[in-house]
Scaffold this active site. Structure first.
Site, PDB file in Angstrom:
ATOM      1  N   GLY A 102       0.834  -1.201   0.000  1.00 30.65           N
ATOM      2  CA  GLY A 102       0.000   0.000   0.000  1.00 30.65           C
ATOM      3  C   GLY A 102       0.861   1.241   0.000  1.00 30.65           C
ATOM      4  CG  LEU A 103       1.065   5.980  -1.361  1.00 29.66           C
ATOM      5  CD1 LEU A 103       2.431   5.868  -2.041  1.00 29.66           C
ATOM      6  CD2 LEU A 103       0.197   7.008  -2.085  1.00 29.66           C
ATOM      7  N   GLY A 104       1.892   4.602   1.816  1.00 31.75           N
ATOM      8  CA  GLY A 104       1.857   5.368   3.066  1.00 31.75           C
ATOM      9  C   GLY A 104       1.691   6.849   2.756  1.00 31.75           C
TER      10      GLY A 104
ATOM     11  CG  HIS B 240      -2.676   6.621  14.730  1.00 33.47           C
ATOM     12  ND1 HIS B 240      -2.834   7.634  13.816  1.00 33.47           N
ATOM     13  CD2 HIS B 240      -1.430   6.130  14.503  1.00 33.47           C
ATOM     14  CE1 HIS B 240      -1.749   7.731  13.064  1.00 33.47           C
ATOM     15  NE2 HIS B 240      -0.879   6.837  13.470  1.00 33.47           N
TER      16      HIS B 240
ATOM     17  CG  ASP C 281      -1.610   3.477   6.351  1.00 35.43           C
ATOM     18  OD1 ASP C 281      -2.337   2.643   6.925  1.00 35.43           O
ATOM     19  OD2 ASP C 281      -0.952   4.348   6.962  1.00 35.43           O
TER      20      ASP C 281
ATOM     21  CE1 TYR D 194       0.081   9.398  10.133  1.00 34.18           C
ATOM     22  CE2 TYR D 194      -0.739   8.336   8.159  1.00 34.18           C
ATOM     23  CZ  TYR D 194      -0.132   8.256   9.391  1.00 34.18           C
ATOM     24  OH  TYR D 194       0.275   7.028   9.884  1.00 34.18           O
TER      25      TYR D 194
ATOM     26  CE  LYS E  93      -2.579   4.088  10.279  1.00 30.00           C
ATOM     27  NZ  LYS E  93      -2.060   5.081   9.327  1.00 30.00           N
TER      28      LYS E  93
END
Ligand SMILES: NC(=O)c1ccc[n+]([C@@H]2O[C@H](COP(=O)([O-])OP(=O)(O)OC[C@H]3O[C@@H](n4cnc5c(N)ncnc54)[C@H](OP(=O)(O)O)[C@@H]3O)[C@@H](O)[C@H]2O)c1
Length: 303
Positions: free
Chosen positions: A3-5, A97, A30, A35, A64
């Site tokens: 997956g892409l963070g 989280h 993700d 973020y 999250k």
């Protein structure tokens, strides 16, 4: 599996990163409220659906619950905010989280009063809020992040839906074999975060940390496979049957990281990586523990 963070992917960068990733074939993104870029990720997802690059059903999107929404009544509004930002009706996976609770409105704590203790907001209360999200269909799957075995057991004892996924730091300097085995024995899937050693989160406090991407053993194996060191680190998680979410905002590296799925590490490579000789945790949770916090490192990590 790959997956892409999106942690540290800045506004102005993350929309393109998500679109490029989807174009290159990623189907797993993700995200997290903290973020502070879910709005822009949402723009990318909406554009990808509108252009017909991918359908909603083909994508697996994780978000999250941040530490300031652990009271049961705060869990639903928190996912609603993320869904609104991501322009989605549901997420595929929603995670607690961290096993750490802040008071409402606290983004990052700077004094003891910013925290709730486990007595004030038990993790079981937060987990019941998570279970309700699955019942409502707002999260297809629910799980936790940065939980150790003791905390996982505590959640499993709540009854009803248990954690389906654990997301923790996993890379050759931190293989966490006992925790991985515990999850396997209990039917919990695993996602590896900071698989490349999180080189863009090296603040002053971390300036003496080892650099995983320049590790000689990783580089020697990369040369043998005609691959990049990053690809070897991603292939290491895949070889352990663990999903992995490297972050990048660079199209070339986004493509390169997904291409790691083709690399088949040999037993000898895995033995050398197992024997790498350095132990290091890059995301050490120190911003949540210490003298200004009621939480200890042992609340986060097994040892
Ligand atoms: N649950 C949690 O508490 C938690 C904690 C940490 C991370 N995560 C998740 O895991 C994701 C990944 O972890 P991370 O962001 O800490 O770090 P990471 O993926 O280990 O490393 C990201 C860094 O590596 C660079 N990079 C990417 N691909 C590369 C390649 N092939 N070769 C060399 N450098 C490369 C990126 O730069 P460019 O962007 O310039 O390519 C960026 O500086 C996060 O973004 C987040 O989604 C979750």
């Amino acid at each position: 599996m790959i997956g892409l963070g999106t942690w540290k992917s800045k506004p102005g960068e993350v929309k393109n990163a998500v679109l490029w990733a989807i174009e290159e074939g990623y189907r797993h993104i993700d995200c997290a409220a903290i973020y502070q870029n879910e709005g822009e990720v949402g723009e990318a997802l909406a554009e990808a659906f509108a252009k017909g690059l991918v359908t909603r059903e083909e994508l697996f999107v994780t978000s999250k619950l941040w530490n300031n929404a652990h009271k049961k009544a705060d869990v639903l509004p928190a996912i609603e905010q993320s869904l609104n930002d991501l322009q989605l009706d549901y997420v595929d996976l929603y995670l607690i989280h961290w096993p750490i609770a802040f008071k409402a409105g606290v983004g990052f704590p700077d004094k003891r009063e910013d925290f709730y203790t486990y007595e004030e907001v038990p993790l079981s209360e937060t987990w019941k809020g998570m279970q309700d999200l699955k019942i409502k269909g707002l999260a297809k799957h629910i799980g936790v992040s940065n939980f150790n075995q003791e905390k996982l057991k505590m959640i499993m004892e709540v009854g009803g839906q248990g954690p389906e996924m654990l997301q923790v730091e996993l890379q050759p300097y931190l293989p966490q074999k006992d925790l991985v085995n515990f999850c396997r024995e209990n039917g919990i899937l695993i996602t590896a975060y900071s698989p490349l050693g999180s080189p863009d989160s090296r603040g002053d406090r971390h300036k003496n940390d080892p650099i995983l991407l320049t590790d000689p053993i990783v580089n020697e194996i990369a040369t043998k496979h005609n691959a990049s060191p990053g690809q070897i680190l991603i292939a290491w998680s895949i070889a352990r049957d663990i999903a992995v979410i490297p972050k990048s905002v660079n199209r070339k590296r986004i493509k390169e990281n997904l291409a790691a799925k083709k690399i088949k590490l040999k037993d000898q490579d895995l033995m050398e990586l197992n024997d790498i000789g350095i132990s290091h945790r890059f995301v050490d949770g120190s911003f949540f523990t210490g003298e200004n916090s009621p939480y200890q490192r042992s609340d986060l990590f097994d040892n």
